[in-house]
Design a protein around this motif. Structure first.
Motif, PDB file in Angstrom:
ATOM      1  N   GLN A  30     111.542  -9.507   7.319  1.00 21.15           N
ATOM      2  CA  GLN A  30     111.242  -8.237   6.811  1.00 21.15           C
ATOM      3  C   GLN A  30     112.461  -7.873   5.786  1.00 21.15           C
ATOM      4  O   GLN A  30     112.246  -7.125   4.798  1.00 21.15           O
ATOM      5  CB  GLN A  30     110.487  -7.189   7.806  1.00 21.15           C
ATOM      6  N   GLY A  81     114.159  -7.222  -7.146  1.00 20.16           N
ATOM      7  CA  GLY A  81     113.156  -7.473  -8.114  1.00 20.16           C
ATOM      8  C   GLY A  81     112.896  -6.192  -9.153  1.00 20.16           C
ATOM      9  O   GLY A  81     112.410  -6.324 -10.308  1.00 20.16           O
ATOM     10  N   ASP A  82     113.029  -4.961  -8.406  1.00 16.74           N
ATOM     11  CA  ASP A  82     112.832  -3.723  -9.187  1.00 16.74           C
ATOM     12  C   ASP A  82     113.851  -3.710 -10.242  1.00 16.74           C
ATOM     13  O   ASP A  82     113.740  -2.918 -11.274  1.00 16.74           O
ATOM     14  CB  ASP A  82     113.002  -2.708  -8.249  1.00 16.74           C
ATOM     15  N   MET A 128     112.580  -9.379   2.950  1.00 22.18           N
ATOM     16  CA  MET A 128     111.848  -9.050   1.827  1.00 22.18           C
ATOM     17  C   MET A 128     112.092  -7.814   1.127  1.00 22.18           C
ATOM     18  O   MET A 128     111.623  -7.424   0.069  1.00 22.18           O
ATOM     19  CB  MET A 128     110.226  -9.029   2.244  1.00 22.18           C
ATOM     20  N   ASP A 129     112.736  -6.901   2.132  1.00 21.53           N
ATOM     21  CA  ASP A 129     113.187  -5.469   1.506  1.00 21.53           C
ATOM     22  C   ASP A 129     114.174  -5.623   0.500  1.00 21.53           C
ATOM     23  O   ASP A 129     114.205  -5.046  -0.715  1.00 21.53           O
ATOM     24  CB  ASP A 129     113.780  -4.586   2.596  1.00 21.53           C
ATOM     25  N   ARG A 130     114.992  -6.570   0.845  1.00 15.28           N
ATOM     26  CA  ARG A 130     116.160  -6.888  -0.325  1.00 15.28           C
ATOM     27  C   ARG A 130     115.580  -7.619  -1.606  1.00 15.28           C
ATOM     28  O   ARG A 130     116.034  -7.175  -2.663  1.00 15.28           O
ATOM     29  CB  ARG A 130     117.142  -8.074   0.499  1.00 15.28           C
ATOM     30  N   GLU A 131     114.599  -8.618  -1.458  1.00 18.23           N
ATOM     31  CA  GLU A 131     114.092  -9.136  -2.486  1.00 18.23           C
ATOM     32  C   GLU A 131     113.322  -8.067  -3.245  1.00 18.23           C
ATOM     33  O   GLU A 131     113.417  -8.335  -4.666  1.00 18.23           O
ATOM     34  CB  GLU A 131     112.813 -10.190  -2.014  1.00 18.23           C
ATOM     35  N   THR A 132     112.511  -6.969  -2.834  1.00 15.23           N
ATOM     36  CA  THR A 132     112.055  -5.973  -3.557  1.00 15.23           C
ATOM     37  C   THR A 132     113.124  -5.126  -4.156  1.00 15.23           C
ATOM     38  O   THR A 132     112.674  -4.765  -5.729  1.00 15.23           O
ATOM     39  CB  THR A 132     111.302  -5.140  -2.775  1.00 15.23           C
ATOM     40  N   GLU A 133     114.234  -4.981  -3.650  1.00 15.39           N
ATOM     41  CA  GLU A 133     115.263  -4.019  -4.298  1.00 15.39           C
ATOM     42  C   GLU A 133     115.632  -4.750  -5.496  1.00 15.39           C
ATOM     43  O   GLU A 133     115.954  -4.089  -6.614  1.00 15.39           O
ATOM     44  CB  GLU A 133     116.423  -3.898  -3.406  1.00 15.39           C
ATOM     45  N   GLU A 184     114.738 -12.067 -10.885  1.00 17.55           N
ATOM     46  CA  GLU A 184     113.754 -12.999 -10.056  1.00 17.55           C
ATOM     47  C   GLU A 184     114.694 -13.365  -8.779  1.00 17.55           C
ATOM     48  O   GLU A 184     115.649 -14.077  -8.855  1.00 17.55           O
ATOM     49  CB  GLU A 184     113.135 -14.049 -10.838  1.00 17.55           C
TER      50      GLU A 184
END
Length: 212
Positions: A157, A167-168, A160-165, A172
């Motif tokens: 989790q 990605g925004d 995934m939070d880091r990936e979203t940060e 990629e």
């Protein structure tokens, strides 16, 4: 005189009836007696009575080799523990062999920008991250040549939070599992009587592994 006698007789009958009145009521409830033969003193148990069954041995059952030895192994030991356990086994006259093995130890979930074609491309991505205020990144060479690391996290989790940060920001990323190689030790033993082995998490093993 006769009248006096009759009077005394009636008085005695009345007193007798008074003292026996409670005896005609229903008896008070008491616990029932145990059924005949349901209780026995320990001294009454015959000496030849069968003993209660023994608990089953938790030692794994294995087939013996041609020498009659039963073989087992235990994994995940450090070198000191493996050598000490092997010495104890050998003291009892059994066979023991310590084997060094390489194992993978899970580190965490890695968030990274996939490898670039060149180092210059990776540096360009890192400059873009810096412009967006991201400072905790690093260049990765080796098997992941020209990748950019964005951290290793203990839970998916958080990764995934880091990936979203990231990605925004339009960059990629991917998530992968990271492992590190650690050296562990496995002990193989061959015993005439498994019950004599010292306590350990013994598992059935191929006796051939002791001889190799």
């Amino acid at each position: 005189m006769r009248a006096f006698f009759v009077l005394m007789l009636l008085l005695n009958v009345g007193v007798f009836a008074l003292f026996t009145l409670d005896a005609r009521d229903d008896p008070q409830p008491y616990p029932s007696q145990p059924a005949a033969g349901s209780l026995r003193l320990m001294s009454e148990v015959p000496a030849d009575a069968p003993a209660p069954p023994e608990p089953e041995d938790d030692m794994p059952s294995v087939a013996t080799d041609e020498t009659g030895l039963q073989c087992f192994s235990v994994d995940g030991l450090d070198r000191t523990d493996a050598e000490a356990l092997a010495a104890t086994v050998r003291t009892a006259g059994d066979v023991a062999r310590v084997l060094e093995v390489e194992e993978r130890d899970f580190v965490g979930y890695w968030v990274y920008v996939p490898p670039h074609q060149t180092m210059a491309d990776a540096q360009e991505t890192m400059a873009e991250l810096a412009d967006e205020g991201i400072s905790d990144y690093g260049y990765v060479g080796g098997d992941d040549e020209h990748a950019v690391s964005l951290g290793v996290f203990s839970t998916r989790q958080r990764a995934m939070d880091r990936e979203t940060e990231i990605g925004d920001l339009g960059i990629e990323t991917e998530i992968g599992e990271r492992y590190r190689s650690v050296t562990a030790y496995r002990l193989f033993v061959g015993a005439d009587d498994p019950d004599t082995l010292p306590p350990a998490d013994w598992q059935p093993a191929d006796c051939q592994d002791i001889e190799d």
